[in-house]
Scaffold this motif. Structure first.
Motif, mmCIF file in Angstrom:
data_model
loop_
_atom_site.group_PDB
_atom_site.id
_atom_site.type_symbol
_atom_site.label_atom_id
_atom_site.label_comp_id
_atom_site.label_asym_id
_atom_site.label_seq_id
_atom_site.Cartn_x
_atom_site.Cartn_y
_atom_site.Cartn_z
ATOM 1 N N LEU A 99 -17.933 -28.672 100.735
ATOM 2 C CA LEU A 99 -17.883 -27.283 100.982
ATOM 3 C C LEU A 99 -17.258 -27.713 102.903
ATOM 4 O O LEU A 99 -17.275 -26.738 103.522
ATOM 5 C CB LEU A 99 -19.473 -26.873 100.644
ATOM 6 N N VAL A 100 -17.776 -28.790 102.941
ATOM 7 C CA VAL A 100 -17.678 -29.013 104.927
ATOM 8 C C VAL A 100 -16.314 -29.094 105.023
ATOM 9 O O VAL A 100 -15.600 -28.503 106.018
ATOM 10 C CB VAL A 100 -18.282 -30.529 104.844
ATOM 11 N N ARG A 101 -15.952 -29.832 103.865
ATOM 12 C CA ARG A 101 -14.385 -29.420 104.220
ATOM 13 C C ARG A 101 -13.423 -28.516 104.272
ATOM 14 O O ARG A 101 -12.508 -28.120 105.813
ATOM 15 C CB ARG A 101 -13.853 -30.502 103.195
ATOM 16 N N GLU A 102 -14.244 -27.703 103.608
ATOM 17 C CA GLU A 102 -13.738 -26.267 103.289
ATOM 18 C C GLU A 102 -13.715 -25.685 104.986
ATOM 19 O O GLU A 102 -12.773 -24.403 105.894
ATOM 20 C CB GLU A 102 -13.773 -25.181 102.557
ATOM 21 N N ARG A 103 -15.032 -25.744 105.809
ATOM 22 C CA ARG A 103 -15.573 -25.132 106.886
ATOM 23 C C ARG A 103 -14.828 -25.434 107.484
ATOM 24 O O ARG A 103 -14.446 -25.001 108.537
ATOM 25 C CB ARG A 103 -16.466 -25.261 106.583
ATOM 26 N N ILE A 104 -15.096 -26.593 107.642
ATOM 27 C CA ILE A 104 -13.567 -27.464 108.788
ATOM 28 C C ILE A 104 -12.092 -26.995 108.635
ATOM 29 O O ILE A 104 -11.772 -26.838 110.239
ATOM 30 C CB ILE A 104 -14.352 -28.981 108.882
ATOM 31 N N GLN A 105 -11.501 -26.967 107.796
ATOM 32 C CA GLN A 105 -10.292 -26.090 108.184
ATOM 33 C C GLN A 105 -10.106 -24.574 108.567
ATOM 34 O O GLN A 105 -9.407 -24.817 109.369
ATOM 35 C CB GLN A 105 -9.669 -26.716 106.507
ATOM 36 N N GLN A 106 -11.264 -24.453 107.671
ATOM 37 C CA GLN A 106 -11.517 -22.962 108.222
ATOM 38 C C GLN A 106 -11.619 -22.519 109.634
ATOM 39 O O GLN A 106 -10.726 -21.791 110.664
ATOM 40 C CB GLN A 106 -13.139 -21.978 107.508
ATOM 41 N N ALA A 107 -12.420 -23.088 110.318
ATOM 42 C CA ALA A 107 -12.866 -23.614 111.635
ATOM 43 C C ALA A 107 -11.832 -24.267 112.338
ATOM 44 O O ALA A 107 -11.680 -23.776 113.765
ATOM 45 C CB ALA A 107 -14.107 -23.924 112.120
ATOM 46 N N LEU A 108 -11.694 -25.274 112.504
ATOM 47 C CA LEU A 108 -10.357 -25.907 113.440
ATOM 48 C C LEU A 108 -8.977 -26.051 112.985
ATOM 49 O O LEU A 108 -7.973 -25.803 114.159
ATOM 50 C CB LEU A 108 -10.369 -27.346 113.211
ATOM 51 N N LYS A 109 -8.949 -24.083 111.927
ATOM 52 C CA LYS A 109 -7.764 -24.002 112.100
ATOM 53 C C LYS A 109 -6.402 -24.719 111.865
ATOM 54 O O LYS A 109 -5.357 -24.944 112.572
ATOM 55 C CB LYS A 109 -7.193 -23.223 112.651
ATOM 56 N N GLY A 110 -6.629 -25.896 110.814
ATOM 57 C CA GLY A 110 -5.433 -27.306 111.357
ATOM 58 C C GLY A 110 -5.423 -27.830 109.388
ATOM 59 O O GLY A 110 -6.969 -27.275 108.427
ATOM 60 N N GLU A 111 -4.184 -28.287 109.095
ATOM 61 C CA GLU A 111 -4.760 -29.374 108.175
ATOM 62 C C GLU A 111 -5.493 -30.982 108.150
ATOM 63 O O GLU A 111 -5.101 -30.937 108.791
ATOM 64 C CB GLU A 111 -3.178 -29.994 107.499
ATOM 65 N N VAL A 112 -6.246 -29.811 107.054
ATOM 66 C CA VAL A 112 -7.311 -31.647 106.540
ATOM 67 C C VAL A 112 -6.862 -32.776 105.991
ATOM 68 O O VAL A 112 -5.881 -32.382 104.921
ATOM 69 C CB VAL A 112 -8.517 -31.026 106.594
ATOM 70 N N ARG A 113 -6.589 -34.214 106.618
ATOM 71 C CA ARG A 113 -6.498 -35.739 106.015
ATOM 72 C C ARG A 113 -7.565 -36.306 105.347
ATOM 73 O O ARG A 113 -8.751 -36.525 106.948
ATOM 74 C CB ARG A 113 -5.946 -36.332 106.890
ATOM 75 N N ARG A 114 -7.917 -36.429 104.661
ATOM 76 C CA ARG A 114 -9.407 -37.411 104.174
ATOM 77 C C ARG A 114 -8.422 -39.337 104.423
ATOM 78 O O ARG A 114 -7.479 -39.198 103.798
ATOM 79 C CB ARG A 114 -9.570 -36.772 103.108
ATOM 80 N N ILE A 115 -9.113 -39.995 104.947
ATOM 81 C CA ILE A 115 -9.825 -40.531 104.770
ATOM 82 C C ILE A 115 -11.073 -41.580 104.091
ATOM 83 O O ILE A 115 -11.722 -41.378 104.587
ATOM 84 C CB ILE A 115 -9.009 -41.682 106.220
ATOM 85 N N SER A 116 -10.800 -42.385 103.301
ATOM 86 C CA SER A 116 -11.683 -43.112 101.932
ATOM 87 C C SER A 116 -11.533 -44.536 102.997
ATOM 88 O O SER A 116 -10.847 -44.934 102.283
ATOM 89 C CB SER A 116 -11.167 -42.771 100.591
ATOM 90 N N LEU A 117 -13.083 -45.030 103.104
ATOM 91 C CA LEU A 117 -13.448 -46.151 103.575
ATOM 92 C C LEU A 117 -13.454 -47.395 102.354
ATOM 93 O O LEU A 117 -13.607 -48.536 102.565
ATOM 94 C CB LEU A 117 -13.937 -46.189 104.617
ATOM 95 N N ARG A 118 -13.135 -46.935 101.813
ATOM 96 C CA ARG A 118 -13.250 -47.733 100.183
ATOM 97 C C ARG A 118 -11.626 -48.016 99.596
ATOM 98 O O ARG A 118 -11.558 -49.276 98.673
ATOM 99 C CB ARG A 118 -13.988 -46.827 98.667
#
Length: 284
Positions: free
Chosen positions: A29-48
Motif C-alpha cells: 500500500l505504501v509503495r503504490e501510494r508513493i509511486q502515485q504521489a511522487l510520479k516516478g519509478e520506485v526502486r526497492r532496496i532491502s538491507l537484508r
C-alpha cells in the motif's frame, strides 16, 4: 500522517516513514501510494540483501535515464547503530531531485538524531480508506461478487494483523475459485478455526463473562502454535475498538488493564504464556 496524505509536499527528503507493520500488504500500500504521489519509478532496496554501506553507491549511480529516482529502503533492523552515523552523513550528499524513503517498522531501531528530526513521520493505515478498496478490487478482479458485509467482517477480525488478512484473502480466492458469488456465512465457515477469528471470539466471550466458552476458543488458538504476542495484540485491539464504539463498558477498560499487566508479566517471565492467559481468563 494518513496514507492518502502522502505527497511531494508532505514527504521530506530524505524521509523516515514509521509504518510499524512489517507485513507485505502494508508495504505494498505504501509503495503504490508513493509511486502515485511522487510520479516516478520506485526502486526497492532491502538491507537484508546488501550491506548498508552500499546503499549510497546504488543511489549515486541511480538510473541514468531517469530525471528523478525514488528509493524505498526496507529492513532497517539489519543496520547496526554504529553504521547509522555514516548513513546520515552520506544523506547530505544526495542529489536533491532523488527521493529516499526509509521504511521504519520499529522506531527504537533508529538513532535519536533521526527519530527526533522533522524527517521522521508516523504513517497510519486507515482500514476504511486504505484497506477496503484494495480488498474489494482484488476479489472482484478474481471474479467474485462480494457483499460489503464480507469486507467488514474480515477487517473487524484481521485489522490488527494485516499479514494474516492477506493470507486469508488468498485462502478465500483459492477456496472459492470459479464461483461468482460468495456469502458471508460461507466465508465464516472457511475461516472459523483461524487463530484470529478465535481470538476475537475469545474477546467477545470475555466481555460477556462466558469463561467456559472463552477457554474453548483459547484452546483452539493454542493448538495452532501461533505467536503469543500476536494473539494478545488481536485481543487487545478488539477490546480497544469495542471501547471506542461503545464509549462505556467498564469491563473493556478493566480487561485492557489486566491484559496490559499480563503482557508485561509474560515478557519478563517467558515461560508458559498460554497458562498465564488461561489463569487470567478464569480469574478475570
Amino acid at each position: 500522517m494518513r496514507l492518502k496524505d502522502i505527497s511531494p509536499k508532505t514527504l521530506p527528503n530524505p524521509c523516515f516513514l514509521l509504518t510499524r507493520n512489517p507485513d507485505h500488504l502494508t508495504r505494498r500500500l505504501v509503495r503504490e501510494r508513493i509511486q502515485q504521489a511522487l510520479k516516478g519509478e520506485v526502486r526497492r532496496i532491502s538491507l537484508r540483501s546488501i550491506d548498508p554501506g552500499e546503499i549510497f553507491e546504488i543511489i549515486q549511480t541511480g538510473d541514468l535515464f531517469s530525471s528523478r529516482n525514488i528509493y524505498i529502503v526496507e529492513d532497517l533492523d539489519a543496520v547496526k547503530m554504529k553504521q547509522w552515523s555514516e548513513m546520515i552523513s552520506a544523506l547530505e550528499t544526495q542529489k536533491s531531485e532523488d527521493r529516499i524513503i526509509f521504511m521504519v517498522e520499529d522506531s527504537k531501531r533508529i538513532p535519536d538524531q533521526a527519530r527526533k528530526s522533522r524527517n521522521f513521520i508516523e504513517l497510519k493505515v486507515d482500514p476504511e480508506q486504505d484497506i477496503v478498496p484494495v480488498l474489494r478490487s482484488y476479489l472482484q478482479n478474481s471474479g467474485f461478487d462480494i457483499d460489503r458485509s464480507i469486507i467488514d467482517y474480515m477487517i473487524n477480525i484481521y485489522q490488527d494483523d494485516l499479514g494474516a488478512l492477506e493470507r486469508e484473502i488468498e485462502k478465500i480466492r483459492y477456496y472459492f475459485w470459479g464461483e461468482e458469488s460468495i456469502s458471508l456465512e460461507r466465508i465464516q465457515s472457511v475461516l472459523a478455526d483461524s487463530p484470529e477469528v478465535n481470538a476475537v471470539n475469545y474477546s467477545r466471550c470475555l466481555l460477556k463473562g462466558d469463561k467456559k466458552e472463552a477457554l474453548i476458543h483459547l484452546k483452539k488458538i493454542e493448538n495452532w502454535e501461533v505467536n503469543f504476542q500476536l494473539v494478545l495484540g488481536t485481543i487487545t485491539g478488539f477490546l480497544l475498538r469495542n471501547l471506542e464504539k461503545n464509549y462505556s463498558t467498564a469491563s473493556s477498560i478493566r480487561k485492557l488493564n489486566q491484559l496490559a499487566r499480563l503482557d508485561f508479566f509474560v515478557k519478563s517471565k517467558s515461560q508458559l504464556p498460554w497458562r498465564h492467559l488461561e489463569f487470567f481468563t478464569i480469574n478475570s
